[in-house]
Scaffold this motif. Structure first.
Motif, mmCIF file in Angstrom:
data_model
loop_
_atom_site.group_PDB
_atom_site.id
_atom_site.type_symbol
_atom_site.label_atom_id
_atom_site.label_comp_id
_atom_site.label_asym_id
_atom_site.label_seq_id
_atom_site.Cartn_x
_atom_site.Cartn_y
_atom_site.Cartn_z
ATOM 1 N N THR A 61 0.843 -1.195 0.000
ATOM 2 C CA THR A 61 0.000 0.000 0.000
ATOM 3 C C THR A 61 0.876 1.242 0.000
ATOM 4 O O THR A 61 2.046 1.189 0.403
ATOM 5 N N VAL A 62 0.330 2.359 -0.448
ATOM 6 C CA VAL A 62 0.976 3.674 -0.319
ATOM 7 C C VAL A 62 0.145 4.496 0.645
ATOM 8 O O VAL A 62 -1.070 4.637 0.463
ATOM 9 N N VAL A 63 0.785 5.014 1.689
ATOM 10 C CA VAL A 63 0.077 5.705 2.767
ATOM 11 C C VAL A 63 -0.096 7.188 2.470
ATOM 12 O O VAL A 63 -1.166 7.768 2.671
ATOM 13 N N GLY A 64 0.967 7.844 2.006
ATOM 14 C CA GLY A 64 0.891 9.275 1.747
ATOM 15 C C GLY A 64 2.271 9.894 1.740
ATOM 16 O O GLY A 64 3.294 9.192 1.704
ATOM 17 N N ILE A 65 2.320 11.215 1.772
ATOM 18 C CA ILE A 65 3.574 11.958 1.698
ATOM 19 C C ILE A 65 3.714 12.859 2.923
ATOM 20 O O ILE A 65 2.766 13.544 3.312
ATOM 21 N N SER A 66 4.892 12.819 3.536
ATOM 22 C CA SER A 66 5.195 13.686 4.680
ATOM 23 C C SER A 66 6.396 14.555 4.346
ATOM 24 O O SER A 66 7.353 14.097 3.702
ATOM 25 N N ARG A 67 6.330 15.798 4.774
ATOM 26 C CA ARG A 67 7.453 16.723 4.586
ATOM 27 C C ARG A 67 8.161 16.890 5.921
ATOM 28 O O ARG A 67 7.545 17.302 6.911
ATOM 29 N N ILE A 68 9.437 16.552 5.959
ATOM 30 C CA ILE A 68 10.191 16.608 7.212
ATOM 31 C C ILE A 68 11.579 17.196 6.973
ATOM 32 O O ILE A 68 12.012 17.363 5.836
ATOM 33 N N SER A 69 12.261 17.487 8.068
ATOM 34 C CA SER A 69 13.641 17.962 8.008
ATOM 35 C C SER A 69 14.588 16.763 8.051
ATOM 36 O O SER A 69 14.303 15.752 8.713
ATOM 37 N N TRP A 70 15.705 16.882 7.343
ATOM 38 C CA TRP A 70 16.716 15.834 7.414
ATOM 39 C C TRP A 70 17.231 15.680 8.842
ATOM 40 O O TRP A 70 17.745 14.622 9.214
ATOM 41 N N LYS A 71 17.089 16.736 9.656
ATOM 42 C CA LYS A 71 17.516 16.636 11.054
ATOM 43 C C LYS A 71 16.702 15.600 11.820
ATOM 44 O O LYS A 71 17.143 15.078 12.842
ATOM 45 N N ASP A 72 15.480 15.338 11.329
ATOM 46 C CA ASP A 72 14.597 14.390 12.004
ATOM 47 C C ASP A 72 14.819 12.950 11.542
ATOM 48 O O ASP A 72 14.066 12.056 11.928
ATOM 49 N N ILE A 73 15.814 12.745 10.688
ATOM 50 C CA ILE A 73 16.136 11.398 10.220
ATOM 51 C C ILE A 73 17.403 10.930 10.917
ATOM 52 O O ILE A 73 18.449 11.571 10.816
ATOM 53 N N GLN A 74 17.288 9.853 11.653
ATOM 54 C CA GLN A 74 18.418 9.310 12.401
ATOM 55 C C GLN A 74 19.025 8.127 11.659
ATOM 56 O O GLN A 74 18.314 7.335 11.041
ATOM 57 N N LYS A 75 20.342 8.011 11.736
ATOM 58 C CA LYS A 75 21.020 6.858 11.153
ATOM 59 C C LYS A 75 20.757 5.653 12.045
ATOM 60 O O LYS A 75 21.012 5.699 13.245
ATOM 61 N N PRO A 76 20.240 4.540 11.502
ATOM 62 C CA PRO A 76 19.963 3.368 12.340
ATOM 63 C C PRO A 76 21.247 2.676 12.750
ATOM 64 O O PRO A 76 22.256 2.741 12.038
ATOM 65 N N ASP A 77 21.226 2.026 13.920
ATOM 66 C CA ASP A 77 22.410 1.253 14.294
ATOM 67 C C ASP A 77 22.379 -0.076 13.542
ATOM 68 O O ASP A 77 21.415 -0.432 12.878
ATOM 69 N N ASN A 78 23.454 -0.837 13.662
ATOM 70 C CA ASN A 78 23.603 -2.050 12.865
ATOM 71 C C ASN A 78 22.542 -3.098 13.168
ATOM 72 O O ASN A 78 22.193 -3.908 12.307
ATOM 73 N N THR A 79 22.001 -3.102 14.387
ATOM 74 C CA THR A 79 20.996 -4.113 14.729
ATOM 75 C C THR A 79 19.696 -3.869 13.975
ATOM 76 O O THR A 79 18.953 -4.792 13.672
ATOM 77 N N VAL A 80 19.427 -2.593 13.656
ATOM 78 C CA VAL A 80 18.208 -2.238 12.923
ATOM 79 C C VAL A 80 18.435 -2.330 11.425
ATOM 80 O O VAL A 80 17.602 -2.839 10.671
ATOM 81 N N SER A 81 19.586 -1.838 10.960
ATOM 82 C CA SER A 81 19.823 -1.733 9.521
ATOM 83 C C SER A 81 20.265 -3.042 8.903
ATOM 84 O O SER A 81 20.299 -3.176 7.683
ATOM 85 N N GLY A 82 20.629 -4.009 9.715
ATOM 86 C CA GLY A 82 21.089 -5.275 9.156
ATOM 87 C C GLY A 82 22.583 -5.309 8.954
ATOM 88 O O GLY A 82 23.085 -6.032 8.091
#
Length: 312
Positions: free
Chosen positions: A104-125
């Motif tokens: 499904t496609v939910v929608g579009i959100s506008r955010i700041s890159w500051k609100d994007i965190q780099k995941p740690d290795n346990t999350v990112s694989g």
């Protein structure tokens, strides 16, 4: 339905992005709207022999033949039942059109890159994982996928090719300091290897624009500026600070504006090129053209005089 072209409406260098949210097996994922060309109902696909297991095949919605990637299967690493209401997200990056199956496609959100965190290795694989960031969109956490990494695994021939560096022939070694902002661990490693092979051995790699900008503050205004950094290469999509914001900060600061800046991104569309030019980028190149990048580095360093007496 075709995506509304909203990207150009974002003011250049504001460090904002638009994320298209979609689901796979109930999990929420995201893709930069700048990569999306169209959303379509899933359609019959013509299978291709000897392709990657996650490649469903090809389809031709109009006059363009597009490869279809089964994203649920790619992420799960096993067959996932296809639904009649599945959608194709048709993307364009690295000068390629690729459709990704989603639920499904939910929608579009506008955010700041500051609100994007780099995941740690346990999350990112792990260091080569496909989760490039975790975004807070309203009350939801959205996993931003590294689509360049996905395509590089499925079709290695479409990413950076060391053969392009080999074709340049024997080159002298340069000790000029070059700084690179690139959040993809895979692509960062490949860029570093390619530039080293081309003779550029004095590299400093940063996982995003914010960390590079912070490092610049250590010597801003110093008389020996060129001894710290002679040229900067930046990706566009990065957590904390994107490449357009970094370019804007560099080119609007008197002590730093003369440092050559190259935007090296999979998103050098006409819209993005206009933005980069407005912000003062010296050059803008589309991945994965590593041979072209090396030629541009040679030219900019020679033009600025930074390369004189620094090759061995």
């Amino acid at each position: 339905m075709e995506k509304e072209k909203t990207g150009i409406l974002l003011e250049s260098g504001t460090n904002e992005m638009e994320i298209m949210e979609f689901t796979i097996e109930g999990n929420l994922y995201g893709i930069n709207v700048a990569k999306v060309r169209e959303i379509m109902m899933s359609a019959p696909v013509h299978a291709m022999p000897h392709s990657h297991p996650a490649v469903e095949g090809i389809f031709k919605p109009r006059d363009l033949v597009i490869t279809v990637v089964d994203l649920p299967m790619y992420l799960a690493r096993h067959e996932v039942p296809k639904g009649e209401k599945d959608l194709f997200i048709v993307t364009n990056f690295n000068k390629m059109y690729i459709a990704f199956r989603v639920h499904t496609v939910v929608g579009i959100s506008r955010i700041s890159w500051k609100d994007i965190q780099k995941p740690d290795n346990t999350v990112s694989g792990g260091p080569d994982g496909v989760a490039t960031g975790i975004a807070q969109c309203g009350d939801d956490l959205v996993t931003i996928l590294d689509f360049e990494r996905i395509v590089a695994e499925i079709a290695p021939e479409t990413t950076i090719q060391m053969s392009e560096v080999d074709a340049l022939g024997k080159r002298s070694r340069s000790i000029q300091p070059i700084w690179v902002a690139e959040d993809s661990i895979l692509l960062s490693r490949m860029i570093q290897e390619a530039l080293n092979k081309a003779g550029y051995t004095n590299l400093r790699m940063f996982p995003n624009g914010a960390e590079l900008w912070e490092a610049v503050q250590e010597w801003k205004g110093a008389e020996d500026q060129a001894e710290h950094v002679a040229l900067i290469i930046t990706d566009l999509e990065m957590p904390q600070m994107d490449g357009h914001r970094l370019t804007k900060l560099l080119k609007s600061t008197d002590e730093l504006k003369d440092i050559p800046v190259i935007i090296f991104s999979s998103l050098i569309t006409e819209e993005m090129y206009i933005k980069g030019k407005q912000l003062g980028a010296d050059e803008q190149l589309s991945k994965p053209e590593i041979g072209h990048l090396i030629g541009v580095i040679d030219h900019l360093l020679a033009r600025s005089g930074a390369g004189r007496g620094k090759r061995k």
